[in-house]
Design an enzyme around this catalytic site. Sequence first.
Site, PDB file in Angstrom:
ATOM      1  N   PHE A 121       3.158 -30.384  -3.443  1.00 43.10           N
ATOM      2  CA  PHE A 121       2.096 -31.255  -2.970  1.00 43.10           C
ATOM      3  C   PHE A 121       0.762 -30.667  -3.414  1.00 43.10           C
ATOM      4  CE2 PHE A 121       1.397 -34.514   0.518  1.00 43.10           C
ATOM      5  CZ  PHE A 121       2.421 -35.336   0.116  1.00 43.10           C
ATOM      6  N   HIS A 237      -8.313 -40.435   1.082  1.00 42.55           N
ATOM      7  CA  HIS A 237      -7.114 -40.151   0.302  1.00 42.55           C
ATOM      8  C   HIS A 237      -7.269 -40.825  -1.048  1.00 42.55           C
ATOM      9  CE1 HIS A 237      -2.948 -39.937  -0.957  1.00 42.55           C
ATOM     10  NE2 HIS A 237      -2.645 -39.200   0.087  1.00 42.55           N
ATOM     11  N   ARG A 411      -8.601 -31.413   4.002  1.00 41.67           N
ATOM     12  CA  ARG A 411      -7.240 -31.057   4.404  1.00 41.67           C
ATOM     13  C   ARG A 411      -6.285 -31.173   3.228  1.00 41.67           C
ATOM     14  NH1 ARG A 411      -2.693 -33.938   5.839  1.00 41.67           N
ATOM     15  NH2 ARG A 411      -3.785 -35.927   5.856  1.00 41.67           N
TER      16      ARG A 411
END
Lengths: 604, 302
Positions: A121, A237, A411
Amino acid sequence: MAEHETHRYDVIVIGAGGAGLRAAIEAKARGLSTALVCKSLLGKAHTVMAEGGVAAAMGNVYPEDNWQVHFRDTMRGGKYLNSWRMAQLHAQEAPDRVYELEAWGALFDRTSDGRITQRDFGGHRYARLAHVGDRTGLELIRTLQQKAVSSDIDVFMECKILRLLHDDSGTVSGAVGYWRPSGEAVVFEAKAVVLATGSIGRCYTYTSNSWESTGDGHAMALWAGADVIEMECVQFHPTGMVWPLSVRGLLVTEGVRGDGGALKNSEGRRFMFDYIPEMFREETADTEEEADAWYEDHANNRRTPDLLPRDEVARAINSEVKAGRGSPHGGVFLDIASRRSPEYIRRRLPSMYHQFMELAGVDITAEAMEVGPTCHYMMGGVRVDPESQAATVPGLFAAGEVAGGMHGANRLGGNSLSDLLVFGRRAGAGASDFAEGRDQPPSADPSQVDAVLADALAPFGRDGGENPYDIHHDLQSTMQSLVGIIRTGSELEEALDKLGELRERTAKMSVAGGRAYNPAWNLATDLPSMLTVSTAITQGALARKESRGGHTRDDFPAPDPELGKLNFVQRQTSERGDGAPIHIGPEPLSEMPAELRELLEEGH
Amino acid sequence: MTDAMPEPTPAGAWTATTTGAEVAALDDAGAGPRTFEPGPAEEEEPTVTLRVWRGDPSGGDLVDYTLPSEEGEVVLDVVHRIQATLAPDLACRWNCKAGKCGSCSSEINGKPSLMCMTRVDELPEGPITVTPMRTFPILRDLVTDVSFNYEVARRVPAFAPPPAAPGDYRMQQVDVERGQEFRKCIECFMCQDVCHVIRDHEDNKRQYAGPRFFIRYAELEMHPLDTNDRRELLRQRMGLGLCNITKCCTEVCPEHIKITDNAIIPLKERVVDASYDPVAWLGRKILRRHKRSPEEAAAHPR
């Protein structure tokens, strides 16, 4: 006092996503009477939408992985604005929290030798995300939900909390709200309250968040006098759906890129190679050959720039679209079809396949997806003690997205589910300890309850006022256009003015019909939270005159090392409650111990 | 104007139906090129009509709402537009709007469906009827009281693995995949809604867990690590025998879980094996043992 039912518990947890469930399980396991209160049905919280996985340095795929590397990745991803202690605890405790889920029945995907497997990721040096296909959040919430039910925790479903209650000393001692099905008022008296209310995404037009994400916990903490930090750090995002319009903002998991998908512009160019920032240059592949080889061999190749941290990717997409190299519907292309077999895609990304096929009529095994940034996650939140998750007001605790500090300015994907587990448990423990040490069972102050209910019910008493839906629409447009992914001082000032106007309009809104399951009224009671949170985000964005992580200022495009040592803290000082002014000021980050600082400096 | 994501530019009529306020907001938000292609002026603006059940436990009726249609919409989008304009108090549940949470279950043209995954352009022309799930009591409009399902959930004996140190469990992918199919369940409860055992026989709710919970039991029964035995519980208390495998549940499952074939039939076989196997029966006679009660069988603490 206005008519209401009253419940008394040691600990109440507001919000039943991953953090709330984990907190409630912990408090109950310690023998405290515990209530879990949530706006929706149990098991529907936004956690179900998490796709990619839960980050934990178990080292099942890469034995080289350990908490120190996870800590380093988290801090670098957060542009060092994180609470180092939270990042440390998170990296150290995440593996045990994942194993605990397994012991509670979660069925993670496996390695060939039967361990929990882990996927790559963005921003994570090693394949680190435990997962279940691309529906990890569902697995997590269902496992916790089933554990909570079998622990006999009392659950109050479809119950909206309006405000926290406090005793004479200011210690939080309960909450007041209403049942959504009936509209009837309900009061909770509690020795400790855990906020686990999740995000703020509904302040924006295009968001991956569900209707519940209205920042209730952020706002209630402020109204109770607690500090919030880093409110300017909102994560967009990079890959949300852009078409059809009705699903614009819906998330496309980073797992698509983790499993081989590449971002391309309208010229077919893999543009992420043009956007590798200095900070990540050493560890990022600069040729397509190396990037593609990395998927199979991490040891001898550097990672693909498609998996740079989310803030970098979102800004890059933004720039490509702005330069006229976007896709037909205003995003860019995410191509896995030409890079992996249809069988592989369907096995690894079943819900993405399903989502694009059914909602957009796009077969992702045959054609590229169109994607663009969407409001996704709130890094900022309630300022908490890293060990206990205690807020700065006694009796109040916060965990998960509503808490601030863990993720700094940005994050990393996968760190949210692990955050929920690690700090949900810690908040449950912290609240339990506090409750056990508190003598007097608190009793709700009738004047506080009456004032809150009178405010909430006021729209029923007005005729011909504004429709809450219109106000919400305008709020979202304001935040989307003026406090979005790229910000500038003059627009932020303008946003503050508009938010002031919107607040005046809420004072005049009216709602028709009854109290029972009335969505217009429900929205009317969510608007004060959204306005407070939007104001805090905008104030924070004005104060942080630099670009860092999820916060990008057009007029201050570079990071400022001095500002990188500061948190912007916001609180209501003189008066409290909805509409009171929020004070903002800088406070230095706590000093990181030398041994942790060395971890950050180690070259890789 | 700083956000670079321009507005999508679908060819079609949606712009013609966008409100003034929306256009202003779009202008604020978009930098890229936009083309507006309203339909031919002579033609009537295309519309969509939702025929929605409105009411409460005392009764109700179908009400028609007609709005300009928009491209690519799902039924939930239209419900949201009705709420924002014509009927702000129209009650419906929803959360994720992505087919992942199972909140917006209803009956669309009589068929249990998720409103967020049902595209308007794939339904037959004419009014779209949207009614609440029939098996559960009405709360208001499209919202039903689904607490029955949460009560059944409380009666499931919990997963009980053998003790092990963190990280010591081993399971093969092929073994977890059986349970993973059932754990895709989003708890929309449409299988419960469509199951005639409770849809047509309210009384059965007292003694019947329903398809959603049969897959939960199947998942636990097939879990490689579980040590509980729930077969007698299924037979005596959960009404597994009442299911006569008409597969209606499988047909409506939005996650395409093969509820009947992969969960209910194997469970029935396991229960039969436990209960009616002649060798086991003989063994019990010889050893003078009685079958364990449902509660004893699932002996581990909840």
